[in-house]
Design a protein around this motif. Structure first.
Motif, mmCIF file in Angstrom:
data_model
loop_
_atom_site.group_PDB
_atom_site.id
_atom_site.type_symbol
_atom_site.label_atom_id
_atom_site.label_comp_id
_atom_site.label_asym_id
_atom_site.label_seq_id
_atom_site.Cartn_x
_atom_site.Cartn_y
_atom_site.Cartn_z
ATOM 1 N N ALA A 94 35.491 40.794 43.649
ATOM 2 C CA ALA A 94 34.976 39.692 43.037
ATOM 3 C C ALA A 94 35.826 38.585 42.576
ATOM 4 O O ALA A 94 37.058 39.144 42.382
ATOM 5 C CB ALA A 94 34.211 40.231 41.599
ATOM 6 N N THR A 95 35.752 37.350 42.587
ATOM 7 C CA THR A 95 36.528 36.413 41.987
ATOM 8 C C THR A 95 36.907 36.584 40.790
ATOM 9 O O THR A 95 36.220 37.140 39.980
ATOM 10 C CB THR A 95 36.303 34.918 42.472
ATOM 11 N N LYS A 96 38.043 35.767 40.210
ATOM 12 C CA LYS A 96 38.312 36.109 38.760
ATOM 13 C C LYS A 96 37.184 35.393 37.924
ATOM 14 O O LYS A 96 36.895 35.851 36.947
ATOM 15 C CB LYS A 96 39.669 35.253 38.556
ATOM 16 N N GLU A 97 36.575 34.422 38.317
ATOM 17 C CA GLU A 97 35.574 33.638 37.633
ATOM 18 C C GLU A 97 34.343 34.635 37.673
ATOM 19 O O GLU A 97 33.726 34.585 36.587
ATOM 20 C CB GLU A 97 35.245 32.371 38.381
ATOM 21 N N ALA A 98 33.909 34.838 38.659
ATOM 22 C CA ALA A 98 32.863 35.960 38.581
ATOM 23 C C ALA A 98 32.972 37.044 37.831
ATOM 24 O O ALA A 98 32.166 37.401 36.947
ATOM 25 C CB ALA A 98 32.556 36.401 39.733
ATOM 26 N N TYR A 99 34.232 37.801 37.631
ATOM 27 C CA TYR A 99 34.583 38.978 36.813
ATOM 28 C C TYR A 99 34.508 38.556 35.497
ATOM 29 O O TYR A 99 33.985 39.388 34.733
ATOM 30 C CB TYR A 99 35.779 39.579 37.175
ATOM 31 N N ASP A 100 35.120 37.363 35.154
ATOM 32 C CA ASP A 100 35.301 36.812 33.763
ATOM 33 C C ASP A 100 33.801 36.550 33.004
ATOM 34 O O ASP A 100 33.818 36.844 32.052
ATOM 35 C CB ASP A 100 36.248 35.560 33.612
ATOM 36 N N ALA A 101 33.083 36.456 33.997
ATOM 37 C CA ALA A 101 31.541 35.945 33.632
ATOM 38 C C ALA A 101 30.863 37.155 33.010
ATOM 39 O O ALA A 101 29.859 37.190 32.264
ATOM 40 C CB ALA A 101 30.932 35.323 34.733
ATOM 41 N N LEU A 102 31.190 38.209 33.588
ATOM 42 C CA LEU A 102 30.543 39.661 32.908
ATOM 43 C C LEU A 102 30.726 39.711 31.530
ATOM 44 O O LEU A 102 31.319 39.261 30.816
ATOM 45 C CB LEU A 102 31.346 40.824 33.713
ATOM 46 N N HIS A 103 29.612 40.554 30.915
ATOM 47 C CA HIS A 103 29.726 40.812 29.388
ATOM 48 C C HIS A 103 30.827 41.746 29.305
ATOM 49 O O HIS A 103 31.289 42.457 30.006
ATOM 50 C CB HIS A 103 28.413 41.553 29.277
ATOM 51 N N PRO A 104 31.378 41.529 28.123
ATOM 52 C CA PRO A 104 32.680 42.180 27.550
ATOM 53 C C PRO A 104 32.517 43.748 27.805
ATOM 54 O O PRO A 104 33.483 44.249 28.027
ATOM 55 C CB PRO A 104 32.730 41.803 26.093
ATOM 56 N N CYS A 105 31.229 44.502 27.491
ATOM 57 C CA CYS A 105 30.954 45.569 27.763
ATOM 58 C C CYS A 105 31.079 46.182 29.269
ATOM 59 O O CYS A 105 31.309 47.447 29.609
ATOM 60 C CB CYS A 105 29.891 46.099 27.234
#
Length: 119
Positions: A94-105
């Motif tokens: 996953a790109t950094k942007e896609a990963y960073d968009a995940l919920h913190p959990c």
């Protein structure tokens, strides 16, 4: 000569049928994630891929089991869909942007969060 021709025709027929794409192919691969929210996101992304008929992701084993129509999609396409929603596979990250968009959990790359889910 006729026997050789018959054998060649039979071999060509067998090789063409062996390459035929299956309508209900069972495939599986690992997808990184840690929780039930990940499960929902992964399965939804898979099922929203044209040609995917069934998707089930196991939280403990990280195995995504699919039934796909190989005439409409392939493994690489589904793996890219996982990366697009923020989940890594062995083949596509996953790109950094896609990963960073995940919920913190759902931050499966963070050892502390992974450890919290194991308890």
């Amino acid at each position: 000569m006729k026997k050789i021709l018959v054998v060649l025709v039979m071999l060509l027929t067998v090789s063409v049928s062996a390459q035929k794409k299956k309508k209900n192919a069972k495939v599986s691969f690992e997808v990184d994630g840690v929780c039930m929210m990940c499960k929902k996101r992964i399965e939804k992304a898979a099922l929203n891929t044209k040609g995917v008929k069934f998707a089930n992701w196991n939280v403990k084993t990280h195995q995504l089991n699919l039934i796909i129509d190989e005439r409409k999609t392939d493994l690489k396409t589904v793996q890219q869909k996982m990366a697009d929603v923020g989940h890594d596979t062995k083949a596509v990250k996953a790109t950094k942007e896609a990963y960073d968009a995940l919920h913190p959990c759902c931050k499966y790359r963070d050892e502390e969060i992974v450890g919290d889910h194991k308890q």
